[in-house]
Design a protein around this motif. Sequence first.
Motif, PDB file in Angstrom:
ATOM      1  N   ALA A  50       0.818  -1.217   0.000  1.00 51.53           N
ATOM      2  CA  ALA A  50       0.000   0.000   0.000  1.00 51.53           C
ATOM      3  C   ALA A  50       0.851   1.267   0.000  1.00 51.53           C
ATOM      4  N   MET A  51       0.737   2.027  -1.068  1.00 49.60           N
ATOM      5  CA  MET A  51       1.341   3.359  -1.100  1.00 49.60           C
ATOM      6  C   MET A  51       0.346   4.339  -0.492  1.00 49.60           C
ATOM      7  N   ILE A  52       0.872   5.363   0.127  1.00 55.34           N
ATOM      8  CA  ILE A  52       0.057   6.430   0.681  1.00 55.34           C
ATOM      9  C   ILE A  52       0.544   7.725   0.049  1.00 55.34           C
ATOM     10  N   ALA A  53      -0.357   8.557  -0.429  1.00 57.31           N
ATOM     11  CA  ALA A  53      -0.013   9.861  -0.989  1.00 57.31           C
ATOM     12  C   ALA A  53      -0.890  10.904  -0.310  1.00 57.31           C
ATOM     13  N   TRP A  54      -0.325  12.096  -0.047  1.00 63.39           N
ATOM     14  CA  TRP A  54      -1.106  13.108   0.661  1.00 63.39           C
ATOM     15  C   TRP A  54      -0.574  14.509   0.403  1.00 63.39           C
ATOM     16  N   ASN A  55      -1.422  15.466   0.742  1.00 57.54           N
ATOM     17  CA  ASN A  55      -1.065  16.876   0.778  1.00 57.54           C
ATOM     18  C   ASN A  55      -1.298  17.356   2.193  1.00 57.54           C
ATOM     19  N   GLY A  56      -0.356  18.111   2.725  1.00 63.84           N
ATOM     20  CA  GLY A  56      -0.543  18.676   4.052  1.00 63.84           C
ATOM     21  C   GLY A  56      -1.756  19.586   4.090  1.00 63.84           C
ATOM     22  N   ALA A  57      -2.286  19.790   5.277  1.00 62.21           N
ATOM     23  CA  ALA A  57      -3.476  20.625   5.428  1.00 62.21           C
ATOM     24  C   ALA A  57      -3.232  22.052   4.948  1.00 62.21           C
ATOM     25  N   ASP A  58      -1.993  22.516   5.009  1.00 66.34           N
ATOM     26  CA  ASP A  58      -1.697  23.879   4.579  1.00 66.34           C
ATOM     27  C   ASP A  58      -1.026  23.932   3.203  1.00 66.34           C
ATOM     28  N   SER A  59      -1.034  22.817   2.477  1.00 59.66           N
ATOM     29  CA  SER A  59      -0.423  22.780   1.141  1.00 59.66           C
ATOM     30  C   SER A  59      -1.293  23.545   0.156  1.00 59.66           C
ATOM     31  N   ARG A  60      -0.660  24.408  -0.586  1.00 62.78           N
ATOM     32  CA  ARG A  60      -1.359  25.124  -1.658  1.00 62.78           C
ATOM     33  C   ARG A  60      -0.680  24.731  -2.962  1.00 62.78           C
ATOM     34  N   LEU A  61      -1.357  23.901  -3.717  1.00 57.40           N
ATOM     35  CA  LEU A  61      -0.769  23.361  -4.946  1.00 57.40           C
ATOM     36  C   LEU A  61      -1.194  24.167  -6.165  1.00 57.40           C
ATOM     37  N   ALA A  62      -0.298  24.227  -7.130  1.00 58.83           N
ATOM     38  CA  ALA A  62      -0.685  24.775  -8.423  1.00 58.83           C
ATOM     39  C   ALA A  62      -1.651  23.811  -9.109  1.00 58.83           C
ATOM     40  N   ASP A  63      -1.520  22.527  -8.799  1.00 59.26           N
ATOM     41  CA  ASP A  63      -2.370  21.486  -9.365  1.00 59.26           C
ATOM     42  C   ASP A  63      -3.543  21.245  -8.413  1.00 59.26           C
ATOM     43  N   PRO A  64      -4.726  21.743  -8.754  1.00 57.53           N
ATOM     44  CA  PRO A  64      -5.873  21.605  -7.846  1.00 57.53           C
ATOM     45  C   PRO A  64      -6.528  20.226  -7.873  1.00 57.53           C
ATOM     46  N   SER A  65      -5.923  19.247  -8.564  1.00 56.90           N
ATOM     47  CA  SER A  65      -6.553  17.937  -8.682  1.00 56.90           C
ATOM     48  C   SER A  65      -6.628  17.201  -7.345  1.00 56.90           C
ATOM     49  N   SER A  66      -5.769  17.539  -6.394  1.00 61.24           N
ATOM     50  CA  SER A  66      -5.780  16.928  -5.069  1.00 61.24           C
ATOM     51  C   SER A  66      -5.678  18.049  -4.043  1.00 61.24           C
ATOM     52  N   PRO A  67      -6.746  18.370  -3.363  1.00 63.17           N
ATOM     53  CA  PRO A  67      -6.767  19.548  -2.496  1.00 63.17           C
ATOM     54  C   PRO A  67      -5.925  19.397  -1.227  1.00 63.17           C
ATOM     55  N   PRO A  68      -5.635  20.500  -0.555  1.00 56.42           N
ATOM     56  CA  PRO A  68      -4.942  20.437   0.735  1.00 56.42           C
ATOM     57  C   PRO A  68      -5.708  19.540   1.709  1.00 56.42           C
ATOM     58  N   GLY A  69      -4.966  18.800   2.527  1.00 56.51           N
ATOM     59  CA  GLY A  69      -5.590  17.941   3.532  1.00 56.51           C
ATOM     60  C   GLY A  69      -6.121  16.636   2.990  1.00 56.51           C
ATOM     61  N   SER A  70      -5.773  16.284   1.762  1.00 62.14           N
ATOM     62  CA  SER A  70      -6.291  15.057   1.158  1.00 62.14           C
ATOM     63  C   SER A  70      -5.278  13.931   1.277  1.00 62.14           C
ATOM     64  N   VAL A  71      -5.787  12.696   1.200  1.00 62.01           N
ATOM     65  CA  VAL A  71      -4.928  11.514   1.298  1.00 62.01           C
ATOM     66  C   VAL A  71      -5.477  10.431   0.381  1.00 62.01           C
ATOM     67  N   ALA A  72      -4.568   9.633  -0.164  1.00 59.67           N
ATOM     68  CA  ALA A  72      -4.960   8.519  -1.027  1.00 59.67           C
ATOM     69  C   ALA A  72      -4.176   7.277  -0.616  1.00 59.67           C
ATOM     70  N   VAL A  73      -4.804   6.126  -0.782  1.00 59.56           N
ATOM     71  CA  VAL A  73      -4.168   4.837  -0.515  1.00 59.56           C
ATOM     72  C   VAL A  73      -4.439   3.947  -1.718  1.00 59.56           C
ATOM     73  N   GLY A  74      -3.382   3.306  -2.196  1.00 61.20           N
ATOM     74  CA  GLY A  74      -3.542   2.421  -3.340  1.00 61.20           C
ATOM     75  C   GLY A  74      -2.337   1.523  -3.497  1.00 61.20           C
ATOM     76  N   PRO A  75      -2.376   0.680  -4.507  1.00 62.97           N
ATOM     77  CA  PRO A  75      -1.280  -0.274  -4.721  1.00 62.97           C
ATOM     78  C   PRO A  75      -0.052   0.399  -5.318  1.00 62.97           C
ATOM     79  N   LEU A  76       1.069  -0.295  -5.210  1.00 65.81           N
ATOM     80  CA  LEU A  76       2.277   0.153  -5.884  1.00 65.81           C
ATOM     81  C   LEU A  76       1.972   0.316  -7.370  1.00 65.81           C
ATOM     82  N   ILE A  77       2.630   1.261  -7.985  1.00 70.42           N
ATOM     83  CA  ILE A  77       2.362   1.561  -9.389  1.00 70.42           C
ATOM     84  C   ILE A  77       3.272   0.715 -10.272  1.00 70.42           C
ATOM     85  N   ASN A  78       2.668  -0.017 -11.173  1.00 72.25           N
ATOM     86  CA  ASN A  78       3.430  -0.804 -12.156  1.00 72.25           C
ATOM     87  C   ASN A  78       3.765   0.070 -13.356  1.00 72.25           C
TER      88      ASN A  78
END
Length: 146
Positions: free
Chosen positions: A7-35
């Motif tokens: 399980a990989m975990i990907a996240w943005n901190g609660a105070d992260s301001r990204l140029a890429d709005p596809s994943s907002p601040p305070g978000s987290v994702a869990v999924g398999p290793l990427i092939n």
Amino acid sequence: MIKAKDAMIAWNGADSRLADPSSPPGSVAVGPLINAHESDWTRGYLYSGGAAHTNRRTMTGAEQRFQVMRDWYELVYGYGLHPFVVHTAFLRIDEYQEIIKEMGMGPDRGELGHDPEVGYGRAGDFPVPEIDINHIGQSVHVWPRA
């Protein structure tokens, strides 16, 4: 459900301001290793962990379970993510479900892995944020609503 070693975990901190709005601040994702032949479901996140660290892929038992809870704590305390957001994403990780069920605080009604034979629910009555749950391939993305 996915084993922590995969399980990989990907996240943005609660105070992260990204140029890429596809994943907002305070978000987290869990999924398999990427092939190599799969699209990168972690795109849009600033940080990654879990099985992204190769040493995590060989851990088992108590050592792996400790790391899962360490990841949870780091996201909540270190990066300021809401505990409910992280909990909702981590319900995809087998070891996380095992731990919380052993504590008698398993997934609540309507949550992944709910078992009416196991105690469930939050210990305190506090508001939880509204969230969006998105699935990209085999990964789940939990985003707090603005």
